[in-house]
Enzyme design. Structure first.
Site, PDB file in Angstrom:
ATOM      1  N   LYS A 122       0.101   4.577   4.548  1.00  0.00           N
ATOM      2  CA  LYS A 122      -0.834   3.694   5.270  1.00  0.00           C
ATOM      3  C   LYS A 122      -0.226   3.286   6.606  1.00  0.00           C
ATOM      4  O   LYS A 122       0.882   2.744   6.663  1.00  0.00           O
ATOM      5  CB  LYS A 122      -1.180   2.450   4.440  1.00  0.00           C
TER       6      LYS A 122
ATOM      7  N   HIS B 110       0.853  -1.192   0.000  1.00  0.00           N
ATOM      8  CA  HIS B 110       0.000   0.000   0.000  1.00  0.00           C
ATOM      9  C   HIS B 110       0.889   1.242   0.000  1.00  0.00           C
ATOM     10  O   HIS B 110       2.059   1.171   0.398  1.00  0.00           O
ATOM     11  CB  HIS B 110      -0.877   0.074   1.259  1.00  0.00           C
TER      12      HIS B 110
END
Ligand SMILES: NC(=O)C1=CN([C@@H]2O[C@H](COP(=O)(O)OP(=O)(O)OC[C@H]3O[C@@H](n4cnc5c(N)ncnc54)[C@H](O)[C@@H]3O)[C@@H](O)[C@H]2O)C=CC1
Ligand SMILES: O=C(O)C1=N[C@H](C(=O)O)C[C@H](O)C1
Length: 326
Positions: free
Chosen positions: A213, A209
């Protein structure tokens, strides 16, 4: 370097071991600058058949903005306030014609109470941060405002308990993208129907990600819970989290234009004698599928509240099963 176990002798290495540009995951044909994604503007969604007030918390963040835009383009009434962290206090965020005022954690209760007075049928959608999941949920429950919790992390058990104890309405899901929800639903069905079918298999999980994140993928955790029911033993610390843009680009194969917004997941299973292997992937570029799913979730929850449905706590599989996802 990633600390995965040695690959099985009889198979070529799993994709995340094949280094080189775009040599990792088979990158989806994610939209690039040359071929723009079906954006919220171009998706030309017809207006929702219902309209109600929606308050999106976390409008200073990427998901908050995407959901607020999707809600507006579906004809919902965007309430012009949003919660954020202290650093964003006093800011405003423009979503279409609506100027959203940003409030910090200390004024949450007063602001939300006034919103409920003005818009008694408001639905809140939360895309804030893992460490605000429980305190925000407790406030929504205390004030009896139905909410969609898209934010991942926090203490999930406590989250469900807060909703159960208060008898509030809530839809909680770490994953709002229709096709990924369908994959998760299939995994849950297999797990219930064939418990132990993968007993003894080794599982390797990688999720990549955007660098910002904060938590481990909630979706990966939900999929792993299904593998555990299928007999795989697992320790959550073994998830390989990739947050480094260089690794994402050259090892995972994330298209450069999506380094700041992607969710690539890979699950690799190997039999005890290395003679059988399985691999599942779901790779998402951008955020539009979550934003659209979040609006589906809000519409679904609003209907449940209006009809006084006794169930009260839902997830996205409920929405999918009712055919309520676009
Ligand atoms: N359920 C789903 O399908 C999806 C869930 N997510 C989850 O949504 C959350 C947000 O993701 P992004 O928008 O990408 O992150 P982001 O970092 O862009 O936005 C989060 C926002 O929340 C704000 N914030 C921080 N602390 C806060 C607090 N105490 N109260 C209110 N706001 C606070 C931050 O200032 C920031 O503006 C993450 O937990 C992520 O895992 C993201 C995509 C899809
Ligand atoms: O933070 C994200 O971006 C995402 N978070 C969710 C998760 O933790 O599973 C869903 C998706 O992976 C995108």
């Amino acid at each position: 370097m990633l600390s995965l176990r040695a690959p099985p002798r009889t198979f070529s290495p799993p994709p995340w071991r094949r280094l080189g540009r775009h040599g990792g995951f088979a990158a989806p044909r994610c939209a690039s600058a040359a071929a723009p994604a079906a954006t919220l503007e171009t998706a030309a969604s017809p207006p929702a058949s219902v309209s109600f007030p929606i308050l999106v918390n976390g409008c200073t963040g990427k998901m908050g903005v995407s959901v607020a835009e999707a809600a507006t383009s579906r004809g919902l009434h965007l309430v012009p306030v949003s919660f954020s962290s202290r650093e964003n206090l006093g800011k405003t965020v423009q979503i279409g014609d609506t100027e959203i005022e940003i409030y910090g954690p200390s004024s949450r209760e007063d602001v939300l109470s006034s919103v409920i007075d003005e818009f008694p049928d408001v639905v809140v959608v939360d895309y804030t941060a893992p460490d605000s999941v429980n305190s925000n949920a407790e406030l929504y429950c205390e004030l009896g405002v139905p909410f969609v919790m898209g934010t991942t992390g926090g203490d999930q058990q406590l989250l469900y308990k807060s909703v159960q104890d208060s008898k509030n309405y809530a839809l909680i899901s770490p994953q709002m993208g229709k096709q990924v929800v369908a994959f998760l639903a299939a995994m849950e069905t297999i797990a219930v129907q064939y418990p132990g079918a993968f007993s003894g298999y080794r599982l390797e999980v990688l999720e990549s990600h955007q660098a910002g994140k904060l938590d481990t993928s909630g979706t990966a955790k939900a999929v792993i819970a299904c593998f555990e029911k299928l007999g795989v033993s697992w320790d959550m610390d073994r998830i390989v989290k990739v947050r480094d843009p260089e690794q994402q680009l050259y090892m995972v194969g994330v298209p450069e234009e999506h380094i700041e917004g992607h969710a690539f997941h890979l699950y690799h299973l190997t039999s005890p004698d290395d003679s059988v292997s399985f691999e599942f992937q779901h790779n998402v570029c951008g955020r539009s599928i979550y934003a659209e799913g979040s609006v589906d979730a809000a519409v679904f929850l609003h209907k449940k509240v209006q009809s006084g449905d006794p169930k009260r706590i839902y997830n996205m599989i409920d929405v999918l099963q009712e055919g309520a996802m676009r």
